[in-house]
Design a protein around this motif. Structure first.
Motif, PDB file in Angstrom:
ATOM      1  N   VAL A  74      16.895  32.992 -25.193  1.00 47.81           N
ATOM      2  CA  VAL A  74      18.303  32.809 -25.536  1.00 47.81           C
ATOM      3  C   VAL A  74      18.742  31.366 -25.296  1.00 47.81           C
ATOM      4  N   VAL A  75      18.381  30.812 -24.149  1.00 51.99           N
ATOM      5  CA  VAL A  75      18.796  29.444 -23.808  1.00 51.99           C
ATOM      6  C   VAL A  75      18.256  28.447 -24.833  1.00 51.99           C
ATOM      7  N   VAL A  76      16.983  28.541 -25.147  1.00 57.22           N
ATOM      8  CA  VAL A  76      16.364  27.575 -26.065  1.00 57.22           C
ATOM      9  C   VAL A  76      16.870  27.789 -27.488  1.00 57.22           C
ATOM     10  N   LEU A  77      17.019  29.033 -27.913  1.00 59.12           N
ATOM     11  CA  LEU A  77      17.526  29.310 -29.258  1.00 59.12           C
ATOM     12  C   LEU A  77      18.923  28.718 -29.455  1.00 59.12           C
ATOM     13  N   VAL A  78      19.797  28.970 -28.500  1.00 58.80           N
ATOM     14  CA  VAL A  78      21.172  28.478 -28.608  1.00 58.80           C
ATOM     15  C   VAL A  78      21.200  26.958 -28.575  1.00 58.80           C
TER      16      VAL A  78
END
Length: 252
Positions: A74-78
């Motif tokens: 989630v962190v990297v995607l966002v």
């Protein structure tokens, strides 16, 4: 350093072999889809089933790993999506694929072969957990961005579509079958174990070979800036976030 090269060099050589065989006409680029289909629909499911079915059920799912991988994704995607949209002014659909490139691990064709070389005893189980996280979080989120859904309905629709696809995937079906066998304590006949093992062993080389073949004909012209951003996110940001997530969860 030498130990790292001993582990990684064979992987790159397999990719190079796929590229060379396709580049010089032994295979067509479209043949790589057939090889990839064999890997995802036959070889990997066989190996995953065998790996899960032959170990205690308590070892099949690791909550810390699942949560750490979900947080990392989630962190990297966002971060990658926002960077692509705001800094590179990339169109929404293209930014979604930039995010997928940065935060969507290529578990089947690169990650799994590497893990099979380094930690073969847990490779199948880890791949199964990756499939769950990627199908429930990574893919739905990127579909949601690509389709420009602004409300929860759009996100839920993407999740439902991804879950439906996941339930039909041979790798997921083999994961469930392996869990059932592990839970019931059934002992697989030796002839089945040997057969599944033979098919599973073919997954590593075939997966890397197909990756090399698919590289033929690709061009980065006009996309260098995007490519650099995705590469930095994949090789620097994602490992850093994964380390921080796993370390933080382990301390709780």
């Amino acid at each position: 350093m030498l130990d790292i090269l001993v582990i990684t060099a064979p992987l790159y050589l397999c990719i190079l072999a796929g590229w060379a065989a396709t580049r010089f006409g032994m295979f067509r680029r479209s043949d790589m889809d057939i090889i990839g289909g064999f890997v995802m629909n036959i070889a990997l499911p066989a190996l995953m089933f065998l790996s899960v079915a032959q170990r205690p059920l308590t070892e099949v799912a690791n909550p810390t790993y699942l949560l750490a991988y979900a947080i990392t994704s989630v962190v990297v995607l966002v971060a990658a999506y926002l960077w692509s949209r705001r800094m590179n002014r990339t169109p929404r659909a293209a930014a979604a694929f930039d995010a997928l490139g940065a935060g969507g691990a290529n578990s089947g064709f690169v990650g799994f072969p590497l893990l099979l070389v380094v930690m073969p005893s847990v490779a199948g189980v880890v791949f199964g957990m990756n499939v769950i996280v990627e199908s429930l979080i990574t893919v739905p989120l990127c579909f949601f961005w690509a389709e420009r859904g602004e409300d929860a309905t759009g996100l839920l629709r993407s999740i439902r579509r991804s879950v439906g696809s996941m339930l039909r995937m041979p790798v997921f079906i083999s994961l469930l079958a392996g869990i059932v066998v592990a839970a019931t304590g059934l002992r697989l006949p030796d002839v089945l174990v040997t057969s599944f093992d033979l098919l599973g062993r073919a997954s590593t080389g075939a997966a890397l070979f197909s990756v090399g073949g698919l590289l033929v004909g690709l061009s980065i012209r006009g996309n260098v800036r995007r490519l650099i951003a995705v590469t930095v996110a994949k090789l620097a940001l994602m490992p850093a976030v994964a380390w921080a997530s796993a370390t933080g969860l382990a301390l709780l």
